[in-house]
Design an enzyme around this catalytic site. Structure first.
Site, PDB file in Angstrom:
ATOM      1  N   LYS A  21       0.897  -1.085  -0.037  1.00 26.99           N
ATOM      2  CA  LYS A  21      -0.015  -0.020  -0.045  1.00 26.99           C
ATOM      3  C   LYS A  21       0.920   1.376   0.182  1.00 26.99           C
ATOM      4  CE  LYS A  21      -1.889   1.751   3.984  1.00 26.99           C
ATOM      5  NZ  LYS A  21      -1.758   3.135   4.230  1.00 26.99           N
ATOM      6  N   ASN A  22       1.768   1.076   0.809  1.00 26.32           N
ATOM      7  CA  ASN A  22       2.523   2.489   0.918  1.00 26.32           C
ATOM      8  C   ASN A  22       3.715   2.612  -0.308  1.00 26.32           C
ATOM      9  OD1 ASN A  22       1.467   3.208   3.470  1.00 26.32           O
ATOM     10  ND2 ASN A  22       3.112   2.060   4.696  1.00 26.32           N
ATOM     11  N   ARG A  90      -3.492  10.612   4.761  1.00 28.35           N
ATOM     12  CA  ARG A  90      -2.499  11.353   4.792  1.00 28.35           C
ATOM     13  C   ARG A  90      -1.707  11.525   3.285  1.00 28.35           C
ATOM     14  NH1 ARG A  90       0.320  14.510   7.954  1.00 28.35           N
ATOM     15  NH2 ARG A  90       2.704  14.882   7.700  1.00 28.35           N
ATOM     16  N   ASP A 303       5.380   1.346  11.891  1.00 26.87           N
ATOM     17  CA  ASP A 303       4.072   0.539  11.674  1.00 26.87           C
ATOM     18  C   ASP A 303       4.132  -0.657  11.910  1.00 26.87           C
ATOM     19  OD1 ASP A 303       3.092   2.936  10.394  1.00 26.87           O
ATOM     20  OD2 ASP A 303       3.548   2.010   8.337  1.00 26.87           O
ATOM     21  N   VAL A 325       9.740   7.859  16.282  1.00 26.05           N
ATOM     22  CA  VAL A 325       9.174   8.474  14.987  1.00 26.05           C
ATOM     23  C   VAL A 325       7.773   9.099  15.307  1.00 26.05           C
ATOM     24  CG1 VAL A 325       8.318   8.140  12.742  1.00 26.05           C
ATOM     25  CG2 VAL A 325      10.161   6.674  13.552  1.00 26.05           C
TER      26      VAL A 325
END
Length: 415
Positions: A21-22, A90, A303, A325
């Site tokens: 996805k990223n 985002r 993540d 992070v």
């Protein structure tokens, strides 16, 4: 409001990992840079992907999506993207630069996404200014108008932001002169974006290092590209198998993308066997505590922080996870405590005292990865767990119910 009902299960077998996805989202945003046909393969069918495709359609392009293959054609004719779309995630903000570069100006709402702490878009905006855009923010929208870029530009990011790195390298690809991004994020997804851009005729190098070089070109061409496997999905299933005490294969992955996770799992008692594009996970041994620093890639990924916290919640001894992070990414802790975990937060660090077992409960997913972690917790907890706010999981895990069931997991999607 839908939810997942989960019961204790020892996972075993094999699971095939979807496309990342990223990686897909910034690649789809970059498709706005050309009028030629773009074909992207191995794309997961997720809510976030569907949102990005709606944004691309709103820009004027034609989109077809079937069996993991996306075909994008036509011209960009609209540079104003509606708030209803941008608020959902985002990554949608990454279309601002490409739209403004193609049309000369664009307007995009300030983005939404997961509630994992403050994530301002300052780095994006300051970088776009250096690329020659005039930026105005009013009424919750960011307006960008291209003026003129200096021939040679150096953008030094205060923090290696993944989104800003992707946004700026994509936008700079069709702007005159040379652009250097210093302190760039080094994630594999950025390397995949570089590969995609270069197949289109861009001149980008250095992705995967702290310094990326972009030599602007006037025109980008048709491209066909296959998205890399999703390392976060792979890590989630590896943790789930290990946490449940099961054994299984994680297939269709690039093992080196998860070296930081493999190190933690090995140190805490999980047995791993590595192959070219798969990993065997054996979680049958007793789990030991660990100290983990969450850091930008190649460090342990933020993540996977909620998922590894579940794993450590039933490990022997006291573990520590320091989140460097997103400092406030601990909303899942209260829900795990509700299930019997012994966890408290102090100065950006989670202290986890291992317990013998978790107990099923009704819990609420607060973001994508936290929701996945609560499903893992349900798989190792005594009794029944119900994980609410199902849409978070559906944003980022393709066919999650089918995949967990294929491993022998007891899970239903209801509501």
């Amino acid at each position: 409001m839908g939810f997942f009902r989960v019961q204790k299960s020892k996972l075993s077998g094999k699971v095939k990992i979807s496309g990342a996805k990223n990686a897909a989202l910034p690649i789809l945003a970059a498709s706005l840079l050309t009028n030629d046909v773009v074909i992207v393969e191995n794309v997961p069918d997720l809510l976030d992907v569907q949102t990005m495709l709606c944004i691309i359609r709103e820009s004027g392009k034609k989109v077809e999506f079937e069996n993991g293959k996306i075909k994008i054609s036509g011209e960009v004719t609209n540079g104003k993207i509606s708030y209803e779309l941008v608020r959902k995630m985002r990554a949608s903000f990454n279309v601002l630069g490409p739209l403004a570069a193609v049309l000369g100006k664009a307007r995009v709402a300030l983005p939404g996404g997961c509630a994992i702490g403050v994530r301002p878009v300052d780095f994006h905006i300051e970088g776009l200014k250096k690329l020659g855009f005039e930026i105005t923010i009013e009424h919750g929208e960011v307006y960008a108008e291209y003026r003129k870029k200096d021939k040679d530009v150096i953008i030094s990011l205060p923090f290696p932001s993944v989104g800003a790195t992707e946004h700026l390298m994509t936008t700079a690809a069709i702007l005159e002169g040379t652009t250097i991004i210093e302190n760039a994020a080094m994630e594999p997804e950025i390397e995949d974006l570089q590969s995609f851009l270069n197949k289109m005729g861009a001149k980008v190098s250095g992705a995967g290092t702290k310094k990326i070089f972009i030599e602007g070109v006037n025109l980008l061409n048709s491209v066909k590209h296959k998205v890399i496997p999703d390392r976060i999905e792979a890590g989630t299933y590896a943790i789930a198998i290990a946490a449940s005490g099961g054994k299984g294969y994680i297939e269709n992955i690039i093992p080196s993308h998860l070296d930081a996770l493999w190190q933690v799992l090995t140190e805490t008692g999980t047995i791993l066997e590595f192959y070219e594009n798969k990993v065997f996970v054996d979680g049958s041994r007793e789990k030991k505590s660990a100290k983990i620093n969450i850091l930008p890639y190649p460090g342990f990924p933020t993540d996977l922080q909620p998922q590894i916290m579940v794993y450590l919640s039933v490990a022997k001894g006291t573990s520590m996870i320091s989140e460097n992070v997103f400092k406030n990414r601990f909303l899942h802790v209260d829900e795990l405590v509700r299930m019997g975990a012994d966890i408290y937060i102090t100065n950006g660090t989670a202290i986890i005292n291992g317990v013998e077992k978790l107990s099923g409960a009704k819990v609420e997913g607060t973001d994508l990865r936290a929701s996945a972690a609560l499903i893992i917790a349900g798989l190792i907890a005594e009794g029944t767990t119900e994980v609410y706010n199902d849409f978070h999981v559906l944003r980022g895990y393709e066919l999650i119910v089918d995949k967990i069931r294929s491993l022998g997991g007891n899970i239903e999607h209801l509501g």
